[in-house]
Write a protein that holds these residues in place. Structure first.
Motif, PDB file in Angstrom:
ATOM      1  N   ARG A  18       0.828  -1.202   0.000  1.00  0.00           N
ATOM      2  CA  ARG A  18       0.000   0.000   0.000  1.00  0.00           C
ATOM      3  C   ARG A  18       0.864   1.255   0.000  1.00  0.00           C
ATOM      4  O   ARG A  18       0.529   2.259  -0.631  1.00  0.00           O
ATOM      5  N   ALA A  19       1.986   1.194   0.714  1.00  0.00           N
ATOM      6  CA  ALA A  19       2.881   2.349   0.763  1.00  0.00           C
ATOM      7  C   ALA A  19       3.606   2.550  -0.562  1.00  0.00           C
ATOM      8  O   ALA A  19       3.814   3.689  -1.001  1.00  0.00           O
ATOM      9  N   SER A  20       4.008   1.445  -1.201  1.00  0.00           N
ATOM     10  CA  SER A  20       4.776   1.552  -2.444  1.00  0.00           C
ATOM     11  C   SER A  20       3.895   1.704  -3.682  1.00  0.00           C
ATOM     12  O   SER A  20       4.367   2.132  -4.732  1.00  0.00           O
ATOM     13  N   HIS A  21       2.598   1.348  -3.573  1.00  0.00           N
ATOM     14  CA  HIS A  21       1.662   1.487  -4.698  1.00  0.00           C
ATOM     15  C   HIS A  21       0.389   2.170  -4.205  1.00  0.00           C
ATOM     16  O   HIS A  21      -0.692   1.578  -4.191  1.00  0.00           O
ATOM     17  N   PRO A  22       0.497   3.436  -3.782  1.00  0.00           N
ATOM     18  CA  PRO A  22      -0.635   4.108  -3.134  1.00  0.00           C
ATOM     19  C   PRO A  22      -1.865   4.294  -4.020  1.00  0.00           C
ATOM     20  O   PRO A  22      -2.965   4.469  -3.502  1.00  0.00           O
ATOM     21  N   ARG A  23      -1.710   4.255  -5.334  1.00  0.00           N
ATOM     22  CA  ARG A  23      -2.841   4.472  -6.239  1.00  0.00           C
ATOM     23  C   ARG A  23      -3.357   3.182  -6.881  1.00  0.00           C
ATOM     24  O   ARG A  23      -4.199   3.211  -7.769  1.00  0.00           O
ATOM     25  N   GLU A  24      -2.827   2.049  -6.416  1.00  0.00           N
ATOM     26  CA  GLU A  24      -3.218   0.776  -7.015  1.00  0.00           C
ATOM     27  C   GLU A  24      -4.531   0.289  -6.413  1.00  0.00           C
ATOM     28  O   GLU A  24      -4.796   0.482  -5.226  1.00  0.00           O
ATOM     29  N   ASP A  25      -5.364  -0.365  -7.250  1.00  0.00           N
ATOM     30  CA  ASP A  25      -6.639  -0.897  -6.782  1.00  0.00           C
ATOM     31  C   ASP A  25      -6.418  -1.936  -5.694  1.00  0.00           C
ATOM     32  O   ASP A  25      -5.414  -2.665  -5.690  1.00  0.00           O
ATOM     33  N   ALA A  26      -7.410  -2.036  -4.798  1.00  0.00           N
ATOM     34  CA  ALA A  26      -7.299  -2.954  -3.656  1.00  0.00           C
ATOM     35  C   ALA A  26      -7.139  -4.403  -4.095  1.00  0.00           C
ATOM     36  O   ALA A  26      -6.388  -5.163  -3.474  1.00  0.00           O
ATOM     37  N   ASP A  27      -7.828  -4.813  -5.188  1.00  0.00           N
ATOM     38  CA  ASP A  27      -7.729  -6.212  -5.609  1.00  0.00           C
ATOM     39  C   ASP A  27      -6.341  -6.535  -6.138  1.00  0.00           C
ATOM     40  O   ASP A  27      -5.846  -7.658  -5.978  1.00  0.00           O
ATOM     41  N   LEU A  28      -5.674  -5.555  -6.751  1.00  0.00           N
ATOM     42  CA  LEU A  28      -4.307  -5.775  -7.211  1.00  0.00           C
ATOM     43  C   LEU A  28      -3.354  -5.886  -6.027  1.00  0.00           C
ATOM     44  O   LEU A  28      -2.428  -6.709  -6.037  1.00  0.00           O
ATOM     45  N   ILE A  29      -3.591  -5.074  -5.013  1.00  0.00           N
ATOM     46  CA  ILE A  29      -2.772  -5.157  -3.792  1.00  0.00           C
ATOM     47  C   ILE A  29      -2.927  -6.537  -3.162  1.00  0.00           C
ATOM     48  O   ILE A  29      -1.937  -7.178  -2.764  1.00  0.00           O
ATOM     49  N   GLU A  30      -4.161  -7.011  -3.075  1.00  0.00           N
ATOM     50  CA  GLU A  30      -4.403  -8.316  -2.463  1.00  0.00           C
ATOM     51  C   GLU A  30      -3.755  -9.434  -3.269  1.00  0.00           C
ATOM     52  O   GLU A  30      -3.282 -10.428  -2.715  1.00  0.00           O
ATOM     53  N   GLY A  31      -3.722  -9.288  -4.605  1.00  0.00           N
ATOM     54  CA  GLY A  31      -3.039 -10.276  -5.437  1.00  0.00           C
ATOM     55  C   GLY A  31      -1.558 -10.319  -5.142  1.00  0.00           C
ATOM     56  O   GLY A  31      -0.949 -11.394  -5.077  1.00  0.00           O
ATOM     57  N   ARG A  32      -0.968  -9.153  -4.964  1.00  0.00           N
ATOM     58  CA  ARG A  32       0.462  -9.084  -4.635  1.00  0.00           C
ATOM     59  C   ARG A  32       0.736  -9.704  -3.269  1.00  0.00           C
ATOM     60  O   ARG A  32       1.723 -10.424  -3.083  1.00  0.00           O
ATOM     61  N   VAL A  33      -0.144  -9.425  -2.302  1.00  0.00           N
ATOM     62  CA  VAL A  33       0.029  -9.978  -0.959  1.00  0.00           C
ATOM     63  C   VAL A  33      -0.060 -11.501  -1.000  1.00  0.00           C
ATOM     64  O   VAL A  33       0.781 -12.205  -0.420  1.00  0.00           O
ATOM     65  N   ALA A  34      -1.066 -12.024  -1.690  1.00  0.00           N
ATOM     66  CA  ALA A  34      -1.235 -13.475  -1.776  1.00  0.00           C
ATOM     67  C   ALA A  34      -0.029 -14.129  -2.439  1.00  0.00           C
ATOM     68  O   ALA A  34       0.437 -15.187  -2.011  1.00  0.00           O
ATOM     69  N   ALA A  35       0.489 -13.496  -3.494  1.00  0.00           N
ATOM     70  CA  ALA A  35       1.655 -14.048  -4.187  1.00  0.00           C
ATOM     71  C   ALA A  35       2.871 -14.079  -3.272  1.00  0.00           C
ATOM     72  O   ALA A  35       3.655 -15.029  -3.286  1.00  0.00           O
ATOM     73  N   ARG A  36       3.021 -13.034  -2.467  1.00  0.00           N
ATOM     74  CA  ARG A  36       4.155 -13.007  -1.529  1.00  0.00           C
ATOM     75  C   ARG A  36       4.033 -14.110  -0.493  1.00  0.00           C
ATOM     76  O   ARG A  36       5.018 -14.795  -0.172  1.00  0.00           O
ATOM     77  N   LEU A  37       2.847 -14.323   0.030  1.00  0.00           N
ATOM     78  CA  LEU A  37       2.663 -15.367   1.042  1.00  0.00           C
ATOM     79  C   LEU A  37       2.882 -16.759   0.460  1.00  0.00           C
ATOM     80  O   LEU A  37       3.340 -17.665   1.161  1.00  0.00           O
ATOM     81  N   ARG A  38       2.588 -16.920  -0.829  1.00  0.00           N
ATOM     82  CA  ARG A  38       2.765 -18.236  -1.453  1.00  0.00           C
ATOM     83  C   ARG A  38       4.231 -18.646  -1.513  1.00  0.00           C
ATOM     84  O   ARG A  38       4.541 -19.838  -1.637  1.00  0.00           O
ATOM     85  N   ARG A  39       5.135 -17.686  -1.420  1.00  0.00           N
ATOM     86  CA  ARG A  39       6.552 -18.042  -1.469  1.00  0.00           C
ATOM     87  C   ARG A  39       6.961 -18.914  -0.280  1.00  0.00           C
ATOM     88  O   ARG A  39       7.968 -19.627  -0.337  1.00  0.00           O
ATOM     89  N   ARG A  40       6.166 -18.892   0.782  1.00  0.00           N
ATOM     90  CA  ARG A  40       6.473 -19.720   1.952  1.00  0.00           C
ATOM     91  C   ARG A  40       6.383 -21.212   1.635  1.00  0.00           C
ATOM     92  O   ARG A  40       6.921 -22.029   2.381  1.00  0.00           O
ATOM     93  N   GLU A  41       5.674 -21.548   0.565  1.00  0.00           N
ATOM     94  CA  GLU A  41       5.541 -22.961   0.205  1.00  0.00           C
ATOM     95  C   GLU A  41       6.898 -23.594  -0.073  1.00  0.00           C
ATOM     96  O   GLU A  41       7.024 -24.816  -0.095  1.00  0.00           O
ATOM     97  N   LEU A  42       7.896 -22.756  -0.270  1.00  0.00           N
ATOM     98  CA  LEU A  42       9.254 -23.238  -0.483  1.00  0.00           C
ATOM     99  C   LEU A  42       9.690 -24.159   0.657  1.00  0.00           C
ATOM    100  O   LEU A  42      10.411 -25.133   0.453  1.00  0.00           O
ATOM    101  N   PHE A  43       9.216 -23.853   1.869  1.00  0.00           N
ATOM    102  CA  PHE A  43       9.648 -24.616   3.038  1.00  0.00           C
ATOM    103  C   PHE A  43       8.793 -25.856   3.264  1.00  0.00           C
ATOM    104  O   PHE A  43       8.997 -26.565   4.251  1.00  0.00           O
ATOM    105  N   GLU A  44       7.846 -26.112   2.361  1.00  0.00           N
ATOM    106  CA  GLU A  44       7.050 -27.323   2.427  1.00  0.00           C
ATOM    107  C   GLU A  44       7.599 -28.406   1.506  1.00  0.00           C
ATOM    108  O   GLU A  44       7.067 -29.514   1.446  1.00  0.00           O
ATOM    109  N   LEU A  45       8.660 -28.090   0.780  1.00  0.00           N
ATOM    110  CA  LEU A  45       9.279 -29.067  -0.109  1.00  0.00           C
ATOM    111  C   LEU A  45       9.915 -30.191   0.710  1.00  0.00           C
ATOM    112  O   LEU A  45      10.230 -30.025   1.893  1.00  0.00           O
TER     113      LEU A  45
END
Length: 276
Positions: free
Chosen positions: A127-154
């Protein structure tokens, strides 16, 4: 998800779920059968097919569907493209290498590295780095970042060694509550045998030649790769001289950082400070 909804009105996860359902029905399989064959519950399959499973179906599930359906790497590939769609194009090559690395050596200068961020912290960063971005795009970015944790499920996850400058622990991202939650997550994360963390304190002085964050990815059968931020986004480097220079810098940063125990003690004290 309404079965009459036109494909162009579906989001990527809904289209993925719709495709899973269509192939499952064509193979005359029930959701329970598919769940059992892929190692998941009937409810999990139902959420995948409705596009409501968040942050998104697992890579293991997608590969399991390909095996059951005999579709090669179709669904695993679709899932990767969904993942890549929520990341800037310059970051995708790094993500592809991150999944294959045996060790990840990271130095973060002002913000906690992405793979260790909490949902609230990541949302505040975007939100700080993309202050004019739509909320759904922000949520997509957040979800993608959290998915990187799956690395530790290998089956054989990489070793992650993180050096956080003390500025990462004191930069109030969002608010004090969000930062306290982020620090508590770090304390939980380091209980994993695959994660080591050290803090470079302000008292260590100037951090050396490299004040910007950087990451070294090492592999079993391939040369080490450097990822470093720049004004136009991150970039990968494989020059032996450049990699060696950053290896030297990382060793120096690690030598001047607090011990793992001392680092955790500092983080715990800051949690109390932000919670008070």
């Amino acid at each position: 998800m309404d079965e009459t909804t036109p494909p162009e009105h579906l989001n990527p996860l809904q289209r993925f779920g719709r495709d899973i359902r269509q192939v499952r029905l064509a193979r005359k399989l029930t959701q329970k059968h598919l769940g059992k064959a892929t190692g998941y519950s009937e409810g999990y399959v139902s959420k995948v097919e409705s596009g409501t499973l968040l942050p998104r179906p697992s890579e293991k599930f997608a590969k399991g569907c390909d095996t059951v359906f005999g579709t090669g790497e179709l669904f695993a590939g679709l899932l990767r493209r969904i993942d890549e769609g929520d990341h800037p194009s310059w970051f995708v090559p790094y993500l592809n290498l991150e999944r294959k690395a045996s060790r990840i050596l990271d130095y973060s200068a002002s913000l906690v590295m992405g793979i260790l961020q909490t949902e609230a912290y990541a949302r505040a960063v975007f939100r700080a780095s993309h202050p004019r971005e739509d909320a759904d795009l922000i949520e997509g970015r957040v979800a993608a970042r959290l998915r990187r944790r799956e690395l530790f499920e290998l089956d054989a996850p990489p070793l992650l060694w993180v050096i956080l400058h003390e500025a990462c622990l004191r930069t109030v991202v969002g608010d004090a509550e969000i930062l306290a939650g982020q620090l508590e997550y770090l304390l939980k994360a380091v209980t994993s045998p695959h994660i080591d963390l050290q803090v470079l304190p302000f008292s260590a002085g100037a951090p050396g030649a490299h004040t910007r964050p950087f990451t070294l990815l090492t592999f079993e059968k391939h040369p080490t790769v450097l990822y470093a931020d720049g004004p136009q986004g991150g970039k990968l480097y494989d020059s032996p001289a450049t990699v060696a220079l950053h290896y030297d810098s990382y060793d120096r940063l690690r030598a001047h950082a607090l011990s793992p125990g001392g680092s955790l003690a500092l983080i715990k004290s800051l949690v109390k400070e932000y919670r008070s």
